[in-house]
Write an enzyme that holds these catalytic residues in place. Sequence first.
Site, PDB file in Angstrom:
ATOM      1  N   TYR A   3     -27.078 -16.408  18.848  1.00 14.85           N
ATOM      2  CA  TYR A   3     -27.215 -16.316  20.307  1.00 14.85           C
ATOM      3  C   TYR A   3     -28.438 -15.477  20.695  1.00 14.85           C
ATOM      4  O   TYR A   3     -28.412 -14.729  21.671  1.00 14.85           O
ATOM      5  CB  TYR A   3     -25.951 -15.715  20.930  1.00 14.85           C
ATOM      6  CG  TYR A   3     -24.707 -16.556  20.768  1.00 14.85           C
ATOM      7  CD1 TYR A   3     -24.755 -17.855  20.263  1.00 14.85           C
ATOM      8  CD2 TYR A   3     -23.456 -16.045  21.096  1.00 14.85           C
ATOM      9  CE1 TYR A   3     -23.617 -18.613  20.090  1.00 14.85           C
ATOM     10  CE2 TYR A   3     -22.296 -16.809  20.934  1.00 14.85           C
ATOM     11  CZ  TYR A   3     -22.390 -18.086  20.427  1.00 14.85           C
ATOM     12  OH  TYR A   3     -21.242 -18.831  20.264  1.00 14.85           O
TER      13      TYR A   3
ATOM     14  N   HIS B  47     -20.150 -19.494  11.192  1.00 10.52           N
ATOM     15  CA  HIS B  47     -20.676 -20.404  12.220  1.00 10.52           C
ATOM     16  C   HIS B  47     -20.982 -21.742  11.539  1.00 10.52           C
ATOM     17  O   HIS B  47     -22.093 -21.976  11.079  1.00 10.52           O
ATOM     18  CB  HIS B  47     -21.952 -19.792  12.796  1.00 10.52           C
ATOM     19  CG  HIS B  47     -22.117 -19.979  14.262  1.00 10.52           C
ATOM     20  ND1 HIS B  47     -22.890 -19.151  15.039  1.00 10.52           N
ATOM     21  CD2 HIS B  47     -21.613 -20.888  15.114  1.00 10.52           C
ATOM     22  CE1 HIS B  47     -22.852 -19.541  16.304  1.00 10.52           C
ATOM     23  NE2 HIS B  47     -22.086 -20.603  16.370  1.00 10.52           N
TER      24      HIS B  47
END
Length: 262
Positions: free
Chosen positions: A65, A130
């Site tokens: 992010y 992830h």
Amino acid sequence: MSFMRPLGNTGLTVSALGLGTVKIGRDKGVKYPNGFTIPDDRAVTELLAQALDLGINLIDTAPAYGHSEVRLGKLMSARQDWIIVTKVGEEFDNDSGESRFDFTPEHVRTSVERSLQRLNTDYLDCVLVHSDGNDLDIISQGTLEALNELKKAGLIRATGMSTKTVEGGIATLQQADMAMVTYNLQHHEEVPVIEHAASHSKGILIKKAFASGHLAGDIADPVQESLNQILGTAGVGSIIAGTINPKHLQENVAKARIACGE
């Protein structure tokens, strides 16, 4: 089921709605229907304070992010007020806007140590892999074992994966504490993972509950309908919803509380 709920058998209690923070750190290569501007420090500080005031204690970030972890580490108030979820495996380059993946145990350790520094903390509540979609292949690399070792060392309280397949979700729950899965009005494919978690006291976080802003159809209030369905499903701990709009945050929490029968 109340707004505050247990996250499987992790010992963590989480708000039914968690704050996703991709939009405070990254505006390249994201799939939202509308453009947005990354908020400044003051706006982020106010958003975090508002989230706490509304009863949210769960915050979701990731190295992928962009600057999100660093900004949270700088702008979060009392660490003990928050259950922090971060990730390993996906790296994002802010200059090129490209992602790359590394699921090796070595990278897991390096990534967790970096997240601890960035987030300005000596422990992480939840660390998820992830996934790039190849869930079973990732697990076979020893990625979850590496996270579980860091848990034994006291750096992490709960481990898991943000999965993309039913097989991967169930395999994750067999080796770790929790999984993050996609579930919304149009996507029910991963419900078997939630059912497995419910019957084995494992944790479930939900991503894309509002289909990243793409929920349409002829439903009068698709957000309320989504929240009712998801938060009424046994085994669901929390929905991660990313917003930088204070009004949306307030509305989402009000609707989540209705869905929880409050």
